[in-house]
Design a protein around this motif. Structure first.
Motif, short mmCIF file in Angstrom:
data_model
loop_
_atom_site.label_atom_id
_atom_site.label_comp_id
_atom_site.label_asym_id
_atom_site.label_seq_id
_atom_site.Cartn_x
_atom_site.Cartn_y
_atom_site.Cartn_z
N SER A 40 0.87 -1.18 0.00
CA SER A 40 0.00 0.00 0.00
C SER A 40 0.90 1.23 0.00
O SER A 40 1.55 1.52 1.00
N ASN A 42 0.07 4.25 0.02
CA ASN A 42 -0.46 5.33 0.85
C ASN A 42 -0.24 5.10 2.33
O ASN A 42 -0.05 6.06 3.08
N ILE A 43 -0.26 3.84 2.77
CA ILE A 43 -0.07 3.53 4.20
C ILE A 43 1.34 3.01 4.46
O ILE A 43 1.94 3.31 5.47
N ASP A 45 2.16 -0.45 4.28
CA ASP A 45 2.17 -1.84 4.73
C ASP A 45 2.30 -2.80 3.56
O ASP A 45 2.20 -2.41 2.39
N LEU A 126 -5.77 2.99 -1.63
CA LEU A 126 -4.59 2.66 -0.82
C LEU A 126 -3.31 2.55 -1.67
O LEU A 126 -2.23 2.38 -1.13
N ASN A 142 5.85 -3.57 8.51
CA ASN A 142 4.53 -3.78 9.09
C ASN A 142 4.52 -3.54 10.60
O ASN A 142 3.57 -2.97 11.13
N LEU A 145 4.22 0.03 11.65
CA LEU A 145 2.89 0.62 11.46
C LEU A 145 1.84 0.09 12.44
O LEU A 145 0.74 0.63 12.51
N SER A 148 0.14 2.57 14.74
CA SER A 148 -0.16 3.89 14.18
C SER A 148 -1.67 4.05 14.01
O SER A 148 -2.42 3.08 14.02
N ASN A 150 -3.32 4.83 11.41
CA ASN A 150 -3.87 4.36 10.13
C ASN A 150 -3.49 2.90 9.82
O ASN A 150 -3.51 2.49 8.66
N ALA A 151 -3.19 2.12 10.85
CA ALA A 151 -2.85 0.70 10.64
C ALA A 151 -4.07 -0.03 10.07
O ALA A 151 -5.16 0.04 10.65
N PRO A 152 -3.91 -0.71 8.95
CA PRO A 152 -5.05 -1.45 8.38
C PRO A 152 -5.45 -2.62 9.26
O PRO A 152 -4.64 -3.18 10.00
#
Length: 170
Positions: A40, A42-43, A45, A126, A142, A145, A148, A150-152
């Protein structure tokens, strides 16, 4: 099915309440020391390619479709199932108490090169991109994140599988 672990995504989940269930398949695709993962942009991960099994689809059909859609890669062989992870969460649908997802992880091989991706809305948002990455690099990113804002929601599951593969000598 070999159950690898169970994850509770939230507190207060009613495991005995009315449950909506989803089955997913995910590909563990190795080339040398690297794995094919979906990054991703944007994030930041990394996740294993895969997703939900549609009505009437076999695991193999869904896995081929999902890897093609997310990575633009053609699966040429599906090997043994590594195992499954069950995740529980609070249901978003007011008619249900609990959401239960079972993700089945399979060893796969793909053809060389990437074709065109066929991403759905949130995947485009994403910035999903297929990448070859080492287990160690994916795990390190991973884990940074994990806590955080915004962690999926899938991050704990993917960290578990990466650690399982590292421990069991992928």
């Amino acid at each position: 099915m070999h159950l690898l672990t169970t994850i509770h995504r939230a507190d207060g989940i009613n495991l005995h309440g009315k449950t909506i269930q989803r089955t997913a398949v995910r590909g563990v695709i190795q080339r040398g020391r690297d794995l094919l993962m979906v990054h991703s942009t944007n994030i930041g991960d990394y996740k294993f390619p895969g997703g939900g099994v549609d009505a009437g689809e076999s695991h193999a059909q869904a896995l081929r479709r999902e890897v093609q859609e997310e990575c633009g890669a053609s699966v040429i062989q599906i090997g043994d199932e590594i195992g499954a992870i069950i995740e529980y969460n609070l249901a978003k649908d007011a008619d249900y108490d609990t959401f239960k997802m079972t993700s089945h992880y399979y060893r796969c091989d793909v053809e060389d090169g990437f074709g065109v991706q066929n991403l759905i809305g949130y995947e485009r948002d994403l910035g999903f991109q297929p990448v070859w990455i080492s287990i160690e690099d994916a795990l390190r990113q991973n884990k940074t994140l994990l806590h955080s804002d915004n962690a999926p929601e899938w991050l704990r599951r993917e960290i578990f599988v990466l650690e399982y593969l590292r421990k069991n000598g992928l």
